[in-house]
Scaffold this motif. Structure first.
Motif, short mmCIF file in Angstrom:
data_model
loop_
_atom_site.label_atom_id
_atom_site.label_comp_id
_atom_site.label_asym_id
_atom_site.label_seq_id
_atom_site.Cartn_x
_atom_site.Cartn_y
_atom_site.Cartn_z
N TRP A 26 36.11 43.38 40.70
CA TRP A 26 37.09 44.19 40.01
C TRP A 26 38.42 43.86 41.16
O TRP A 26 39.51 43.67 40.52
CB TRP A 26 36.73 45.78 40.23
N THR A 27 37.99 43.85 42.19
CA THR A 27 39.21 43.50 43.18
C THR A 27 39.60 42.19 42.88
O THR A 27 40.98 42.15 42.92
CB THR A 27 38.81 43.51 44.66
N LEU A 37 40.16 55.83 35.95
CA LEU A 37 39.80 54.55 35.50
C LEU A 37 38.21 54.38 35.86
O LEU A 37 37.47 53.67 35.15
CB LEU A 37 40.63 53.36 35.71
N LEU A 78 36.81 25.98 31.79
CA LEU A 78 36.40 26.68 33.06
C LEU A 78 35.02 26.16 33.33
O LEU A 78 34.39 26.64 34.21
CB LEU A 78 35.91 28.06 32.81
N ARG A 103 28.53 33.65 24.12
CA ARG A 103 29.43 34.59 24.77
C ARG A 103 30.68 34.45 24.03
O ARG A 103 31.36 35.34 23.81
CB ARG A 103 29.83 34.05 26.29
N ARG A 161 30.12 46.37 31.10
CA ARG A 161 30.46 47.29 29.82
C ARG A 161 30.62 46.03 28.83
O ARG A 161 31.65 45.44 28.61
CB ARG A 161 31.53 47.94 30.08
N GLU A 211 42.03 42.52 39.62
CA GLU A 211 42.93 43.36 39.77
C GLU A 211 44.15 42.43 40.62
O GLU A 211 45.52 42.60 40.32
CB GLU A 211 42.83 44.72 40.75
N LEU A 267 40.92 46.95 31.14
CA LEU A 267 40.21 47.59 30.25
C LEU A 267 40.28 47.17 28.71
O LEU A 267 39.41 47.79 27.81
CB LEU A 267 39.93 49.28 30.59
N THR A 272 45.39 48.73 34.88
CA THR A 272 44.65 49.40 33.64
C THR A 272 44.39 48.20 32.28
O THR A 272 43.73 48.43 31.44
CB THR A 272 45.74 50.42 33.09
N GLU A 322 35.17 36.06 34.08
CA GLU A 322 34.47 34.83 33.74
C GLU A 322 35.32 33.41 34.26
O GLU A 322 34.48 32.92 35.00
CB GLU A 322 34.32 34.57 32.31
N ALA A 323 36.62 33.80 34.30
CA ALA A 323 37.54 32.67 34.91
C ALA A 323 37.10 32.52 36.48
O ALA A 323 37.15 31.47 36.93
CB ALA A 323 38.82 32.90 34.66
N GLY A 330 30.03 43.92 41.62
CA GLY A 330 30.98 44.70 40.73
C GLY A 330 32.32 44.96 41.50
O GLY A 330 33.35 44.59 41.04
N PRO A 367 31.57 46.57 35.34
CA PRO A 367 31.72 45.33 34.59
C PRO A 367 30.96 44.86 33.50
O PRO A 367 31.24 43.85 33.00
CB PRO A 367 31.52 44.48 36.05
N PHE A 423 39.06 42.34 31.45
CA PHE A 423 38.31 42.17 32.43
C PHE A 423 37.28 41.02 32.18
O PHE A 423 37.16 40.01 33.33
CB PHE A 423 37.54 43.58 32.94
N SER A 424 36.52 41.00 31.41
CA SER A 424 35.30 40.14 31.19
C SER A 424 35.95 38.65 30.82
O SER A 424 35.42 37.76 31.53
CB SER A 424 34.62 40.28 29.69
N THR A 425 36.99 38.67 30.27
CA THR A 425 37.98 37.24 30.22
C THR A 425 38.11 36.62 31.87
O THR A 425 37.90 35.85 32.41
CB THR A 425 38.83 37.29 29.53
N THR A 455 41.22 47.18 49.54
CA THR A 455 42.50 46.43 48.68
C THR A 455 42.65 46.95 47.50
O THR A 455 43.70 47.00 46.78
CB THR A 455 42.44 44.92 49.06
N ALA A 456 41.44 47.16 46.67
CA ALA A 456 41.46 47.68 45.46
C ALA A 456 41.44 49.10 45.00
O ALA A 456 40.60 49.95 45.55
CB ALA A 456 40.28 47.19 44.55
#
Lengths: 307, 330, 261
Positions: free
Chosen positions: C127-128, A10, A205, A215, A18, C131, C145, C142, C112-113, C123, A16, C107-109, A3-4
């Protein structure tokens, strides 16, 4: 079937894990001044810790025939060969370069250990007090006030009489005093941050207090913390010199940059090199530390590279 | 009608590390005596920079005034030195800012802040200035002005503080008042009072006002002439009644359509798609082309920037064939 | 049970400074929200509407009263239970510049949620999910990032909405989510919120001082004044014929509404 659909350009960037630190490292490498200063610092550390092994001179052996001789003086070694005192000798005929290197070990260790102690305690303590607020904060900060009011010298004398003289103890004692200001700075910063909406969002959260602190809050106070830490290093080095002067720190024949500069200052008129060389090492180290610290602060600021 | 302020071809840019940001590009506007002229636009449209650069209030560098003239009573504001500008600022031209909470010093009494321009520009002694201060507070409708003079800003509500700011701006009887979003930070019920106050004082004192805002409803209420800015340029300029009755440029029409109050519930709100362009990489043609839906996008200029053209008496519009409703007169 | 969220006689007071009396910011408010409903909460600054929303979010303790979400009294939960329960109600804040951690990538934000609900994801799975969230709020993948400062206010607000949706909440509290945005962007965000509330069957408390926005969005509207709800009714009816003096004043003052005549 996925799906992704990750665009090929990219994919390598999508790690993740990073983190802020990896990004910061990439930015830091682009700051040439900071990198150069970092290399100088490494060089100073190597000189101080490896240098004495390579030096033909024993920094503790005096030679009254060569008292306070200027840089470049030659002396015959025990095996008959000649060697040069590059930076001259001190008032007891000891090789100054070797003494600077040995003294650097003490000073750099003080700077590192005491500043780390101050950083660890100060940041954790200040952030906790500032974030929790209310009564916890009041009690924690009153405790800091009490420690502030305690005369530092008496505190150190107490410690040394209780546990005996030890360099490590002295480092800890200095660090244990320096964290007070650090915790106040951090607390003030965190108080402002704790009311920010992104911290409330993190609370919403259901994240634990520790996660929120480490964090979301602490990374955002690193800027002032790093600046203050680079200011702490010279402060603790000078504090060490003052303690040594009182007979609580390093004892002759050992030395530190602080005590060498102190000696140099008294002999400034007759033998200026005794002041110039240790002071130069001290200044170059602090200078590089400041630039490296600024570079690190800018690198940690994600907006730094942009505008 | 003689113009109090006549700005011609003002060009302001910011030289940043990421390139040159053309914040204001050849903007001309005229403010007649006793007129209220609105400048409408979104954030980043250059509406505030236009006014700030007139008073030397943009930081230079990175800001740079690249060209144009701004005639004000025989003086070209853009050519004045900082010292000469200081004489104009706060005495002949005054400003009111958006946030009444931060534009007053919390440690000084309202009175001493209020009379500061008088002492500075007219050299009045303390007692005389204080008297004028009391009169000024009364003028903007603050009850018990004598006691209020002695109080500190935290004792005033937001609306009251904005009244103080207005009193301070008008105390030297300036010829021109620049109001930068003066009601945006205020509550709706207070907004109306402050707008009424500005309108009323403007009529009584005959001051010319430049009103900067993003809120079309506010413009509709107070302005005689409206200038619509987009991406650093004027896209349309006309008398308020004319503009609201016959908006010609696609951006103006899109702005009016996107006011939620004018839309039916249940239908999706009309939106202007996308984002304003990056001012350091402006497209070569019509800046609104990428977002424009009310007109015919295919007809938009792409090779050159559309010039301003007077399509009806006093009604200027950026002459982009795709954006102008009803086409362009030849 | 039709009552999804029940606010029962809730009060919040702040201790006065020095000898000043305690400030009753929220004064005995009772409201109920049905599942899937959008309730508009209107009032001026200082009327207590933000305090009330923070109290519902359990960011501000109640002085008295109860808040019951899906039959569960939130004030009775202990720390661990509350942290788990929080995932069911999320908030979109007013200031898109302060509501995202500047030092975390998007992404990190968002990760986390999402992981607050799901626990640690691998990973690719993470990401999925990120997205999908970005797509849902109309942003390009994009964006993940980048850092918050690389976005405009409207885009940040989309990210903030995505974060609020990350733990798949059933109640969304939007505290003035569009008042810091430009007009042309406001309507984009309002449309997005409306679309999401339908798609995900969210119950929403929409807090605003802007009547025109509330009129457009809310099924029912509550008018708040000095810590109390002074009027509550179907949005259309309330706007057409306000009963309380304060509601009348509020409606009369809104300049945007008068433009229609």
């Amino acid at each position: 079937m996925s799906t992704a659909v990750i665009p090929a350009t990219l994919a390598p960037a999508i790690r993740p894990g990073r983190s802020l630190w990896q990004d910061a490292w990439a930015r830091l490498r682009k700051n040439h001044l900071a990198v150069a200063c970092g290399f100088v610092l490494i060089a100073v550390v190597l000189i101080c810790f490896v240098g004495p092994r390579l030096s033909p001179w024993n920094p503790e052996v005096t030679n009254l025939a060569l008292k306070a001789s200027p840089p470049g003086t030659m002396e015959t070694l025990a095996d008959g060969s000649m060697a040069k005192h590059w930076f001259g000798t001190d008032t007891l005929g000891r090789d100054l370069l070797t003494r600077i290197m040995r003294g650097g070990q003490v000073s750099l260790m003080v700077g590192l250990v005491a500043t780390s102690v101050a950083l660890l305690i100060g940041v954790a303590y200040g952030a906790t007090a500032g974030y929790l607020g209310g009564r916890t904060d009041a009690v924690m900060m009153r405790f800091v006030d009490v420690l502030y009011a305690l005369p530092f010298m008496i505190f150190v004398i107490l410690l040394t009489t209780m546990f005996g003289k030890s360099m490590l103890l002295m480092y800890m004692a200095i660090g244990a005093v320096e964290w007070l200001t650090m915790s106040r700075i951090v607390r003030a910063q965190v108080q402002g941050l704790a009311r920010q909406e992104f911290v409330e969002a993190a609370r919403s959260l259901g994240l634990s207090t520790a996660v929120i602190l480490f964090r979301h809050i602490i990374p955002n106070v690193l800027g002032p913390v790093i600046v203050y830490a680079t200011l702490t290093v010279p402060a603790v080095m000078l504090l060490e010199a003052a303690l040594s002067f009182l007979g609580l720190g390093v004892q002759p024949p050992d030395s530190s940059w602080g005590t060498l500069i102190d000696d140099g200052a008294t002999n400034m008129e007759t033998s200026p090199w005794l002041l110039i060389y240790p002071a130069a090492f001290f200044s170059i180290t602090l200078f590089c530390l400041n630039f490296a610290g600024d570079g690190l602060r800018d690198a940690l600021d994600v907006r730094g590279g942009k505008d | 009608m003689s113009a109090v302020l006549d700005v011609k071809d003002l060009q302001v840019s910011f030289h940043t590390r990421n390139g040159v940001v053309r914040a204001v590009d050849r903007v001309s506007l005229k403010v007649g005596a006793g007129q209220t002229v609105g400048i409408v636009g979104e954030s980043g449209s250059g509406k505030s920079v236009t006014c700030y650069s007139l008073l030397g209030l943009i930081p230079q560098p990175p800001g740079r005034i690249e060209g144009g003239t701004a005639m004000f009573g025989g003086l070209d504001l853009l050519k004045l030195s900082e010292k000469e500008l200081q004489k104009v600022r706060g005495s002949r031209i005054s400003m009111i800012f958006q946030d009444p909470m931060t534009s007053l010093n919390p440690y000084l009494k309202i009175g001493s802040q209020l009379v500061e321009p008088l002492r500075l520009h007219e050299g009045l002694d303390k007692a005389a200035a204080w008297k004028r201060g009391i009169a000024a507070l009364k003028e903007v409708g603050i009850p018990e002005p004598t006691t209020r003079m002695e109080q500190y800003p935290h004792e005033f509500s937001g609306g009251m503080r904005q009244r103080v700011m207005i009193a301070m701006a008008l105390i030297t009887r300036p010829e021109l008042l620049i109001a930068d979003e003066p009601t945006t930070a205020l509550d709706v019920t207070i907004q109306q009072q402050v707008l009424d106050l500005i309108k009323d004082l403007q009529k009584r004192l005959g001051i010319a006002v430049v009103f900067i805002t993003h809120d079309l409803a506010v413009v509709h209420e107070v302005c005689d002439v409206v200038n619509v800015m987009y991406a650093g340029r004027l896209v349309e300029s006309a008398a308020a009644a004319d503009l609201f009755a016959h908006p010609r440029h696609a951006y103006t029409r899109a702005l009016m359509r996107s006011i939620p109050a004018l839309q039916k519930k249940g239908e999706p709100l009309y939106t202007i798609p996308g984002l304003p362009p990056d001012l350091s990489y402006l497209p070569s043609g019509c800046a609104f082309r990428a977002r424009q839906t009310p007109g015919r996008q295919a007809l938009c200029l792409i090779d050159r920037q559309p010039p301003l053209q007077e399509i009806a008496p006093g009604h200027w519009v950026q002459a982009c064939p795709g954006c102008v409703e009803g086409g362009l007169p030849l | 049970m039709s009552d999804f969220l029940v606010i029962d006689n809730a009060s919040v007071s702040f201790p006065g400074r020095g000898r000043a009396p305690a400030n009753l910011a929220v004064d005995g408010v009772s409201l109920t929200l049905a599942k899937g409903e959008i309730l508009g909460l209107v009032g001026e600054s200082g009327c207590g509407k933000s305090t009330l929303s923070r109290a519902i979010m359990q960011l501000q303790p109640l002085t008295s009263g109860r808040i019951i979400l899906e039959g569960q009294d939130l004030s009775l939960l202990d720390g661990r239970q509350l942290r788990a329960a929080r995932l069911n109600f999320q908030m979109v804040f007013q200031d898109p510049y302060a509501s995202l951690n500047p030092r975390l990538t998007i992404f990190s934000t968002l990760a986390e949620a999402i992981q607050a609900r799901t626990g640690k994801l691998s990973g690719p799975a993470c990401w999925t999910a990120v997205e999908k969230l970005l797509e849902r709020v109309g942003l390009d993948p994009t964006a993940a990032l980048k850092y918050p400062h690389e976005f405009s206010g409207g885009q940040r607000q989309r990210i903030a909405i995505a974060r609020a949706l990350g733990p798949e909440p059933r109640l969304l509290i939007a505290d003035e989510p569009v008042s810091a945005l430009d007009v042309s962007i406001q309507s984009q965000i309002i449309n997005l919120l409306l679309k999401l509330s339908r798609e995900l069957q969210l119950t929403m408390l929409f807090v605003s001082h802007d009547l025109s926005v509330v009129r457009y969005l809310a099924d029912r509207t509550a008018v708040m004044h000095r810590g109390k709800i002074v009027e509550l009714g179907e949005t259309e009816a309330l706007m057409a014929a306000p009963q309380h003096e304060y509601s009348k004043a509020l409606l009369a003052a809104a300049p945007a509404l008068r433009m229609r005549h």
